[in-house]
Every structure is written in C-alpha cells, then in structure tokens.
Scaffold this motif. Structure first.
Motif, PDB file in Angstrom:
ATOM      1  N   ASP A  20      62.703 -25.590 -22.754  1.00  0.00           N
ATOM      2  CA  ASP A  20      61.834 -25.894 -23.897  1.00  0.00           C
ATOM      3  C   ASP A  20      60.366 -25.633 -23.569  1.00  0.00           C
ATOM      4  OD1 ASP A  20      63.566 -26.603 -26.017  1.00  0.00           O
ATOM      5  OD2 ASP A  20      63.930 -28.544 -25.081  1.00  0.00           O
ATOM      6  N   GLY A  21      60.129 -24.668 -22.704  1.00  0.00           N
ATOM      7  CA  GLY A  21      58.775 -24.311 -22.339  1.00  0.00           C
ATOM      8  C   GLY A  21      58.186 -25.136 -21.218  1.00  0.00           C
ATOM      9  N   HIS A  22      58.887 -26.192 -20.811  1.00  0.00           N
ATOM     10  CA  HIS A  22      58.374 -27.099 -19.786  1.00  0.00           C
ATOM     11  C   HIS A  22      58.980 -26.779 -18.413  1.00  0.00           C
ATOM     12  CE1 HIS A  22      56.672 -29.398 -23.054  1.00  0.00           C
ATOM     13  NE2 HIS A  22      57.873 -29.572 -23.582  1.00  0.00           N
ATOM     14  N   ILE A  23      58.181 -26.908 -17.378  1.00  0.00           N
ATOM     15  CA  ILE A  23      58.655 -26.676 -16.021  1.00  0.00           C
ATOM     16  C   ILE A  23      59.569 -27.823 -15.594  1.00  0.00           C
ATOM     17  CG2 ILE A  23      57.974 -26.441 -13.606  1.00  0.00           C
ATOM     18  CD1 ILE A  23      55.285 -25.323 -14.633  1.00  0.00           C
ATOM     19  N   VAL A  24      60.793 -27.488 -15.207  1.00  0.00           N
ATOM     20  CA  VAL A  24      61.713 -28.500 -14.687  1.00  0.00           C
ATOM     21  C   VAL A  24      62.023 -28.263 -13.212  1.00  0.00           C
ATOM     22  CG1 VAL A  24      62.732 -28.988 -16.948  1.00  0.00           C
ATOM     23  CG2 VAL A  24      63.758 -27.237 -15.485  1.00  0.00           C
ATOM     24  N   ALA A  78      62.341 -17.858  -0.111  1.00  0.00           N
ATOM     25  CA  ALA A  78      62.733 -17.678  -1.506  1.00  0.00           C
ATOM     26  C   ALA A  78      61.959 -18.643  -2.375  1.00  0.00           C
ATOM     27  CB  ALA A  78      64.240 -17.905  -1.677  1.00  0.00           C
ATOM     28  N   ALA A  79      62.034 -18.421  -3.672  1.00  0.00           N
ATOM     29  CA  ALA A  79      61.414 -19.322  -4.640  1.00  0.00           C
ATOM     30  C   ALA A  79      62.257 -19.343  -5.900  1.00  0.00           C
ATOM     31  CB  ALA A  79      59.987 -18.881  -4.960  1.00  0.00           C
ATOM     32  N   LEU A  80      62.258 -20.478  -6.573  1.00  0.00           N
ATOM     33  CA  LEU A  80      63.022 -20.683  -7.803  1.00  0.00           C
ATOM     34  C   LEU A  80      62.166 -21.438  -8.805  1.00  0.00           C
ATOM     35  CD1 LEU A  80      65.741 -20.824  -9.459  1.00  0.00           C
ATOM     36  CD2 LEU A  80      66.138 -23.019  -8.296  1.00  0.00           C
ATOM     37  N   ALA A  81      62.166 -20.975 -10.038  1.00  0.00           N
ATOM     38  CA  ALA A  81      61.459 -21.669 -11.109  1.00  0.00           C
ATOM     39  C   ALA A  81      62.309 -21.646 -12.370  1.00  0.00           C
ATOM     40  CB  ALA A  81      60.101 -21.040 -11.372  1.00  0.00           C
ATOM     41  N   VAL A  82      62.323 -22.769 -13.069  1.00  0.00           N
ATOM     42  CA  VAL A  82      63.069 -22.874 -14.322  1.00  0.00           C
ATOM     43  C   VAL A  82      62.221 -23.637 -15.329  1.00  0.00           C
ATOM     44  CG1 VAL A  82      65.171 -23.710 -15.459  1.00  0.00           C
ATOM     45  CG2 VAL A  82      65.273 -22.921 -13.073  1.00  0.00           C
ATOM     46  N   ASN A  90      69.868 -22.689 -24.798  1.00  0.00           N
ATOM     47  CA  ASN A  90      69.291 -23.830 -24.096  1.00  0.00           C
ATOM     48  C   ASN A  90      67.780 -23.720 -23.932  1.00  0.00           C
ATOM     49  OD1 ASN A  90      71.794 -25.409 -23.138  1.00  0.00           O
ATOM     50  ND2 ASN A  90      72.257 -23.303 -22.509  1.00  0.00           N
ATOM     51  N   ARG A  91      67.190 -22.647 -24.471  1.00  0.00           N
ATOM     52  CA  ARG A  91      65.737 -22.418 -24.441  1.00  0.00           C
ATOM     53  C   ARG A  91      65.212 -22.460 -23.004  1.00  0.00           C
ATOM     54  NH1 ARG A  91      67.483 -25.691 -27.954  1.00  0.00           N
ATOM     55  NH2 ARG A  91      66.858 -27.504 -26.739  1.00  0.00           N
ATOM     56  N   VAL A  92      65.860 -21.623 -22.171  1.00  0.00           N
ATOM     57  CA  VAL A  92      65.592 -21.603 -20.731  1.00  0.00           C
ATOM     58  C   VAL A  92      64.919 -20.301 -20.323  1.00  0.00           C
ATOM     59  CG1 VAL A  92      66.734 -21.384 -18.474  1.00  0.00           C
ATOM     60  CG2 VAL A  92      67.392 -23.219 -20.033  1.00  0.00           C
ATOM     61  N   GLY A  93      63.978 -20.406 -19.389  1.00  0.00           N
ATOM     62  CA  GLY A  93      63.442 -19.257 -18.673  1.00  0.00           C
ATOM     63  C   GLY A  93      63.694 -19.466 -17.197  1.00  0.00           C
ATOM     64  N   PHE A  94      64.239 -18.454 -16.511  1.00  0.00           N
ATOM     65  CA  PHE A  94      64.716 -18.604 -15.136  1.00  0.00           C
ATOM     66  C   PHE A  94      64.140 -17.486 -14.281  1.00  0.00           C
ATOM     67  CE2 PHE A  94      67.654 -17.584 -11.726  1.00  0.00           C
ATOM     68  CZ  PHE A  94      68.219 -18.790 -11.311  1.00  0.00           C
ATOM     69  N   GLY A  95      63.677 -17.837 -13.064  1.00  0.00           N
ATOM     70  CA  GLY A  95      63.216 -16.827 -12.121  1.00  0.00           C
ATOM     71  C   GLY A  95      63.573 -17.200 -10.697  1.00  0.00           C
ATOM     72  N   TYR A  96      64.217 -16.287  -9.988  1.00  0.00           N
ATOM     73  CA  TYR A  96      64.562 -16.488  -8.576  1.00  0.00           C
ATOM     74  C   TYR A  96      64.204 -15.228  -7.811  1.00  0.00           C
ATOM     75  CZ  TYR A  96      67.375 -16.876  -4.305  1.00  0.00           C
ATOM     76  OH  TYR A  96      67.778 -16.906  -2.992  1.00  0.00           O
ATOM     77  N   ILE A  97      63.465 -15.382  -6.713  1.00  0.00           N
ATOM     78  CA  ILE A  97      63.087 -14.249  -5.879  1.00  0.00           C
ATOM     79  C   ILE A  97      63.314 -14.604  -4.414  1.00  0.00           C
ATOM     80  CG2 ILE A  97      61.377 -13.397  -7.530  1.00  0.00           C
ATOM     81  CD1 ILE A  97      59.187 -14.600  -5.758  1.00  0.00           C
ATOM     82  N   THR A  98      63.546 -13.561  -3.605  1.00  0.00           N
ATOM     83  CA  THR A  98      63.771 -13.770  -2.179  1.00  0.00           C
ATOM     84  C   THR A  98      63.420 -12.498  -1.427  1.00  0.00           C
ATOM     85  OG1 THR A  98      65.435 -14.278  -0.476  1.00  0.00           O
ATOM     86  CG2 THR A  98      66.195 -13.112  -2.437  1.00  0.00           C
ATOM     87  N   ASN A  99      63.002 -12.646  -0.176  1.00  0.00           N
ATOM     88  CA  ASN A  99      62.755 -11.460   0.649  1.00  0.00           C
ATOM     89  C   ASN A  99      63.910 -11.162   1.594  1.00  0.00           C
ATOM     90  OD1 ASN A  99      62.312 -13.668   2.342  1.00  0.00           O
ATOM     91  ND2 ASN A  99      60.533 -12.763   3.354  1.00  0.00           N
ATOM     92  N   ARG A 100      64.941 -11.986   1.565  1.00  0.00           N
ATOM     93  CA  ARG A 100      66.166 -11.710   2.329  1.00  0.00           C
ATOM     94  C   ARG A 100      67.130 -10.982   1.403  1.00  0.00           C
ATOM     95  NH1 ARG A 100      69.564 -14.336   6.598  1.00  0.00           N
ATOM     96  NH2 ARG A 100      71.742 -13.947   6.049  1.00  0.00           N
TER      97      ARG A 100
END
Length: 402
Positions: free
Chosen positions: A45-49, A38-42, A371-381
């Motif tokens: 305010d436009g910045h990667i946290v 899996a992978a997670l990205a958040v 909260n000016r958030v962009g969220f992405g979560y993916i998984t192959n399970r």
C-alpha cells in the motif's frame, strides 16, 4: 522494529514491520558466506514494510553492504524500460499495436517493415543478437548499437515466435522512447521515475557514483545442467549460427562482452559499462529503489502513481510463452506480457496478476496489483543455476500476506 538477528555469519540490518518477521528470517538465511551481500525491500500500500541489507559489497576490500549500496540489476532493467513504455501508452504517446516505423522510420528495412512495438517489447522482433561481431567500443556507443540493429535483417520473422533479447531489447525499446521523448532513455527514467520517487536507480551510472555499486561475483556450479531440447516454432531461424551460438551471442554481442562477469573481457563490474546506457541489462539500483518504483505502478507511492489499471491490463496480456525459436532454450519457459515478465513456472511471483522482471544472478523486481506490493531484491553473489533465494523470499511474503 529493527532486526538484529544473525544468520550465516552476517547480521542483517534495517527495518521490518510487525508481522513480516518471517520474511526477515528467510532473508538472513540467504546470506550464504562472508564474501557477498544482498538487500531486500518491500512496500505494501505504498508503505515500507521491509528494508533490509547485509553482508559484504566488495570481497576485494571487505567493504560492507550499507543501506544505500546499489548493484547491477541486469535484466530487471528491462522491467524499468517496460514501465516507461507503458507510461507513454497511458499518455497516448505510444501505441503497442503501431509499427515501429511510426516512431523510428529508419527501422523499416531488411524485412522489418511490419514489426510492431509489441514485438520489440515481448522478445518477438527477431533481433535477439547481432549477426556481426561487435567490439566493446560498439557496445558503449548508443548510436552504433542503434544503427547495427536498425540495419540488420531479422534472425526470424518478426512476430512469428519469441527468442530472448538479452541485451538488444534495451537498445530497441530505448530508441523508440528516445524518438518519442527527445531524450535518452536513462534521462527519461530519471525524469519520470527515479527523481520523483527519490529512488537511487540509474540507467547509466553518474560519474560521481563510480565505485559505489556492489562488486559482482559469479558462483559457478560444479555440474552444468543438461540442456533439454524444445520444439522449434516460428521459424525459419537463420542457419548462420547454431541455436546455442545465437543464444550465446545474445549475451556476448559477438564477443564484445564476457556475458556477465569475467576476467578476460569487459564485464558488468567495468565502470565504462556501468556509465553507459545499456537498458537491456546495465541498470544499477538499490533494493529499496526497485521496491518503490514497482510499488508506484500499482498504488500511490511517495505521491506518484504511474500506471492506471487499463494500461496494466493491456501490458500484462500474454504475448510470449512456451517453446522459443531456439531449441536450446531450457524449459520451463518464462511468460511475457508487453515487456513485463509474468508469473510462470520459470519465475513465480506473488500472485498470477504480478508483473515485473528478474535479472541474472538472482535479482528480482515486481509489482502485485492484488496486494498492492512493490518488491525488490538484489545481490552480488550470482548463482546461475538452482537459485532459490528470491523464490523463498517471495514464498515467505506470500504466507505473510495471504
């Protein structure tokens, strides 16, 4: 800071900004076994946290999940198409209240003459599944799918109720986008979103990327959930098939596909499907691409702010909620704006103002303007029922930000 904490036999890798360690811990706990990843990205305010990944991308050969590993995002693709539609609205090139025939004249036959653009986007068009059985060759041919839907009589009166357009949503709205822009929806997606953001995301995987997506596998529950009937609204629904058969046809297109992942019919692991433009469920992306794209809808991200507040307000006005036209639809029910999935009991996002879309098997992408958030979560399970991974991640993020 770099994360090196080990969970469930895996060692998540990547970056976690100070203060977001709680979310990283939860991500690690979602890596259930040695066969999946899996992978997670958040972004805030436009910045990667958060930019994390871990596990195995392909259990067949043990290929590990890397920073650049993409995966099929299924119905998260509908969210991307809805962003493109909203962008055209912001440019004055598309009107949610216009009839579909304004842009696609041939559509206005067989009882669809007064169908609105907002009906197509909010699952109210009455075209959730084909009336006739399709073949695999039909599904990967854009012109064929558009012609089938263009000629078909609606299953229920357009606008009278909602029924999930699991795959047809993409061809319907993608054709409107093609008619307006003059280019296929996958190409327009690259032009407007992916290339400006440097996002590894596609609606129609390029041939030179075949073999890079994670290999999907379905976790089949031991006991299937009991179907709880819900009242029928907005009918009448055609009696050609039962409610459950209509819902099944929405996924299989009359037997052309397995639905998700199978060994007896073409599925979303098939390179031919990955390369075809199937904007209702065939998008492929990395988690960081999803986070960047959704972030760009609510805050400037890598130089791009795609949607303004007025368009977001219009696009997130509730269009569809409550019982569907098909009584087999299991509550709690989702809520949709004009294309976007909204916060609901069925899919809880960060705040009531969040908007995005989930995808089969656990995929989630969304934006939150508060909260000016962009969220992405993916998984192959792919856990098809009782999947708590994304909700736990979102809950942890809510506690960190709130």
């Amino acid at each position: 800071m770099n994360t090196t904490s080990s969970f469930a036999g895996h060692t998540p890798q990547g970056y976690v900004a100070p203060g977001f360690e709680r979310v990283a811990d939860v991500f690690g706990s979602t890596l259930h076994d040695q066969y999946s990843g899996a992978a997670l990205a958040v972004r805030v305010d436009g910045h990667i946290v958060i930019d994390l990944w871990g596990g195995v991308a392909d259990k067949r050969d043990g290929r590990v999940w890397e920073a650049s590993t993409p995966s099929t995002i299924f119905s998260c693709t509908k969210g991307l198409v809805s962003i493109l539609a909203a962008h055209l609205v912001s440019e004055g090139r598309l009107d949610y209240d216009a009839q579909v025939t304004t842009y696609w004249p041939e559509f206005g036959v067989a009882g669809k003459e007064h169908t609105l653009i907002r009906h197509l986007l909010s699952h109210r068009a009455g075209l959730s599944a084909p009336r006739r059985d399709l073949t695999f060759e039909d599904v990967i041919n854009w012109e064929t799918m558009v012609r089938v839907l263009q000629e078909q009589e609606p299953i229920w009166t357009p606008g009278a109720g909602w029924g999930y357009h699991a795959l047809t949503h993409g061809w319907l709205n993608g054709e409107v986008i093609r008619r307006i822009t003059g280019v296929n929806v996958g190409d327009y997606f690259q032009e407007v979103l992916a290339k400006p953001l440097g996002a590894e995301a596609w609606i129609g995987l390029p041939a030179d990327h075949i073999g890079t997506p994670a290999h999907l596998q379905v976790l089949i529950p031991e006991n299937e959930p009991t179907v709880v009937p819900s009242p029928t609204v907005g009918g009448p629904v055609s009696d050609q098939f039962t409610d459950q058969q209509w819902m099944d046809r929405a996924m299989t297109l009359g037997g052309a596909l397995s639905g998700l992942v199978s060994s007896d019919k073409p599925d979303f692991n098939d390179p031919r499907i990955q390369m075809a433009q199937i904007p209702g469920g065939g998008g492929i992306a990395t988690a960081r691409a999803l986070a960047s794209i959704w972030s760009s809808t609510v805050v400037e991200t890598d130089g791009l702010r795609l949607l303004n507040d007025d368009v977001i307000a219009a696009a997130t006005t509730v269009q569809s909620e409550g019982p569907a036209v098909f009584s087999s639809e299991i509550p709690p029910h989702p809520r949709w704006g004009v294309g976007f999935m909204l916060n609901s009991e069925r899919r809880t996002f960060l705040t009531p103002k969040s908007f995005g879309h989930d995808g089969a098997g656990g995929q989630v992408g969304f934006a939150d303007p508060i909260n000016r958030v962009g969220f992405g979560y993916i998984t192959n399970r792919m856990e098809l029922t009782d999947d708590h991974r994304a909700p736990k991640l979102i809950d942890a993020l809510k506690k960190v930000i709130g």
